[in-house]
Design an enzyme around this catalytic site. Structure first.
Site, short mmCIF file in Angstrom:
data_model
loop_
_atom_site.label_atom_id
_atom_site.label_comp_id
_atom_site.label_asym_id
_atom_site.label_seq_id
_atom_site.Cartn_x
_atom_site.Cartn_y
_atom_site.Cartn_z
N SER A 17 0.17 41.55 -46.46
CA SER A 17 -0.24 42.52 -45.46
C SER A 17 -1.55 42.18 -44.75
CB SER A 17 -0.38 43.90 -46.11
OG SER A 17 -1.40 43.87 -47.09
N LYS B 27 -10.49 43.81 -43.41
CA LYS B 27 -9.19 44.48 -43.33
C LYS B 27 -9.40 45.99 -43.18
CE LYS B 27 -4.81 44.40 -45.99
NZ LYS B 27 -4.18 43.87 -47.21
N SER C 202 -0.61 39.78 -50.78
CA SER C 202 -1.10 40.08 -49.42
C SER C 202 -2.27 39.25 -48.92
CB SER C 202 -1.47 41.55 -49.32
OG SER C 202 -0.34 42.29 -48.97
N1 GLN Z 1 4.36 42.12 -49.66
C1 GLN Z 1 4.09 42.90 -50.82
C2 GLN Z 1 4.48 44.33 -50.58
O1 GLN Z 1 4.93 44.63 -49.53
C3 GLN Z 1 2.67 42.77 -51.24
C4 GLN Z 1 1.74 43.61 -50.46
C5 GLN Z 1 0.33 43.54 -50.94
O2 GLN Z 1 -0.04 42.64 -51.69
N2 GLN Z 1 -0.45 44.53 -50.54
O3 GLN Z 1 4.33 45.16 -51.43
#
Ligand code: GLN
Length: 479
Positions: A154, A79, A178
Site C-alpha cells: 500500500s 505516508k 506494503s
Molecule cells: N497487500 C497486503 C494487504 O492488502 C498488505 C498491506 C500492508 O502491508 N499494509 O493487506
C-alpha cells in the site's frame, strides 16, 4: 546530477560542505513534485510553505557551524497514515478526508528532532489495505517506470516519490508487504522492520499484531540512517521492547564472506514469474561470488500464508475501524438518519471504499461467535507453524533470500474485479510479517519489459543489521 537525485548521505555531505543550502535542495524537490505529481500522483498533500520554513531553520543551524543530526535539512515524504500535527492525514479514505491531527506520531516527532524537512503526505491504499495503491479515494499512484502500471501497495505513493526523485526518502508501513512490494516495483530499497522495533504510536492501525513502520530509500546505507533515527523503545507503544538499538552503520561494510544464505524452494516454485525467478537466482549467484554460502532450504508452511493472513488481518482491521463512525472519528454522512445506528451506517457506508467494506465483512464474519474457533483461532495456530518454519531455518542459515514479489507490477485496472489475484501478490511477503521478522527489498534488475525486480532478504527478529550487511554487499556487486 540534480540535487533531488542525491542520496541522504550525499546530500548531508553537500549541506555540510556548503555546496548548496537546504532551501535550495527543498526547492528542487518541490519543483520535481510540481512537474511530476500530476502524472504519478504520489502526493495527496504537499506542504510547500512549511517545508521551506523547515529548510530555512536547518540552514540557520548549518550557518552556526553546529554539528546537526544527519537528517537535518533533508527533504522527505510521509505516508498519509502517520499523524502529522496540523497537517491533514487522510489514510486515503473519504471518511477522513478532512481530518487534521492534533499531535505527531512518535516517528514523526523523532524525525522532527533530527531537523527533517517534510515535503508532504503520500498516497496509499485506503487504510493500507491493498497491494496496488489503486484503492485510494485520491486515485491510483502510477509507477514511474511505466505510467500505465501500478506502483505497488500500500505504500505506493512513498515508493513512487522516492523512485521519481520527488524526495530523498520516505516512510511507509508494512503489515503484509506494503513497504517491500512497492519498493520492489519502483526499484528502490524498502525495509520492513522487526515487529516492535519502531514505535507505531500515532500511526493509524490496520492489523495490530502485524503492523510495522519503516523507510523507503535509494540506498541501503540511507535505510540504515533512517532506521537509526526512528528505532527504539517508546513508552507510548507497549509493543516496543527495551532492547538496545545497534549502531547500524557498523554492518554496512562487513562483507559477506562465509555468511549462510537460505534459498527456500517454495519461493521459486508455483505462482512465481519465470523471469523474476531467473533474475533473483542471478542475484544470488552474485552474492555467492562475494563469499556467501547458498543453501537450499524449505519453508513448507509458505503456501498457507495468504489464507491465514486474510483471516487475521481483516479481523483486526474490522475491530480497529470500529472507531471511525462519523462521531468519534471521521466525516459524518450527509444523508438524514432516523436514529444513531442509521447514522453510523450512513457515515460508514459513504465513507469507506469497496475494499475496506469487503474486509470489514470478512473480518467480522470470521471472528463472530460460532465461527471464531473454525477460522480465527485456527489461523493463529497456523501462524505458529509459520513462526516455527522460520525458527528452524534460522538455525541453519543467517539470512533467507528470494523474490519480493511473485509477479511484476500489473496494469492499472487489470485486477479491478479480481481481489483474489491482488491478495496472491503478497505470497512472498506475508510469511515474514506473520513471523514478525525483518525483511528488505533491494533492486536486482529489470525484466524484458524493463519492469523492476526486487531481491527480498529476510533475517531473524532484531537482526536488521544483517539485512544492511547483505544488501550493501549486493549493491556493490550486483546490477
Ligand atoms: N497487500 C497486503 C494487504 O492488502 C498488505 C498491506 C500492508 O502491508 N499494509 O493487506
Amino acid at each position: 546530477m540534480n540535487l533531488n537525485e542525491l542520496t541522504i548521505t550525499q546530500a548531508a555531505k553537500g549541506l555540510r560542505n556548503k555546496q548548496f543550502s537546504a532551501v535550495e535542495l527543498t526547492k528542487v524537490c518541490l519543483d520535481q513534485i510540481e512537474k511530476r505529481n500530476k502524472d504519478v500522483n504520489a502526493f495527496i498533500t504537499v506542504c510547500q510553505d512549511s517545508a521551506l520554513k523547515e529548510a530555512e531553520e536547518a540552514d540557520k543551524g548549518f550557518a552556526t557551524g553546529k554539528d546537526l543530526p544527519i537528517l537535518a535539512g533533508i527533504p522527505c515524504a510521509i505516508k498519509d497514515n502517520f499523524n502529522t500535527k496540523g497537517i491533514r492525514t487522510t489514510c486515503a479514505s473519504k471518511i477522513l478526508d478532512n481530518f487534521v491531527p492534533t499531535y505527531d506520531a512518535t516517528s514523526i516527532k523523532k524525525l522532527k528532532e533530527q531537523g527533517m524537512v517534510l515535503l508532504g503526505k503520500t498516497n496509499l491504499d485506503e487504510y493500507t489495505c491493498g497491494a496496488s495503491c489503486e484503492h485510494s479515494c485520491f486515485g491510483p499512484t502510477k509507477n514511474p517506470y511505466d505510467l500505465d502500471r501500478i506502483s505497488g501497495g500500500s505504500s505506493g505513493g512513498s515508493a513512487a516519490a522516492v523512485a521519481d526523485n520527488m524526495c530523498l526518502y520516505s516512510l511507509g508501513t508494512d503489515t503484509g508487504g506494503s513497504i517491500r512490494q512497492p519498493a520492489s516495483f519502483c526499484n528502490i530499497i524498502g525495509l520492513k522492520v522487526t515487529y516492535g522495533r519502531v514505535s507505531r504510536f500515532g500511526v493509524t492501525s490496520f492489523a495490530s499484531s502485524l503492523d510495522t513502520i519503516g523507510p523507503l530509500t535509494k540506498t541501503v546505507e540511507d535505510a540504515a540512517i533512517v532506521l537509526q533515527a526512528i528505532a527504539g523503545k517508546d513508552p507510548l507503544d507497549s509493543t516496543t521492547p527495551d532492547k538496545e538499538v545497534p549502531n547500524y552503520s557498523l554492518f554496512l561494510d562487513k562483507g559477506i564472506k562465509g555468511l549462510r544464505i537460505g534459498v527456500p524452494k517454495e519461493y521459486f516454485g508455483e505462482g512465481i514469474d519465470n523471469e523474476i525467478a531467473e533474475i533473483v537466482r542471478k542475484a544470488l549467484k552474485d552474492l555467492e561470488q562475494e563469499g556467501a554460502i547458498l543453501k537450499e532450504i524449505s519453508l513448507p508452511m509458505t503456501k498457507y500464508g495468504v489464507a491465514l493472513y486474510y483471516i487475521i488481518a481483516p479481523t483486526e482491521l474490522s475491530a480497529n475501524l470500529g472507531r471511525f463512525d462519523g462521531i468519534r472519528y471521521g466525516r459524518k454522512g450527509e444523508a438524514k438518519a432516523e436514529d444513531l445506528i442509521e447514522q453510523y451506517k450512513i457515515s460508514r457506508g459513504e465513507g469507506f471504499g469497496d475494499e475496506i467494506k469487503r474486509r470489514i465483512m470478512i473480518g467480522t464474519y470470521v471472528s463472530s461467535a460460532g465461527y471464531y474457533d473454525a477460522y480465527y483461532k485456527k489461523a493463529q495456530k497456523v501462524r505458529t507453524l509459520i513462526i516455527q518454519d522460520f525458527n528452524e531455518a534460522f538455525e541453519e542459515v543467517d539470512v533467507i533470500c528470494g523474490p519480493a514479489s511473485p509477479i511484476p507490477p500489473w496494469k492499472i485496472g487489470e485486477n479491478e474485479n479480481n481481489p483474489l489475484a491482488e491478495y496472491l501478490a503478497d505470497l512472498m511477503t506475508i510469511p515474514a510479517s506473520c513471523a514478525g521478522i525483518t525483511g528488505m527489498s533491494v533492486p536486482c534488475g529489470k525484466d524484458s519489459k524493463e519492469l523492476p525486480v526486487g531481491l527480498q532478504i529476510l533475517a531473524p527478529q532484531f537482526e536488521e543489521g544483517r539485512l544492511f550487511q547483505v544488501g550493501r554487499a549486493y549493491e556493490r556487486v550486483g546490477r
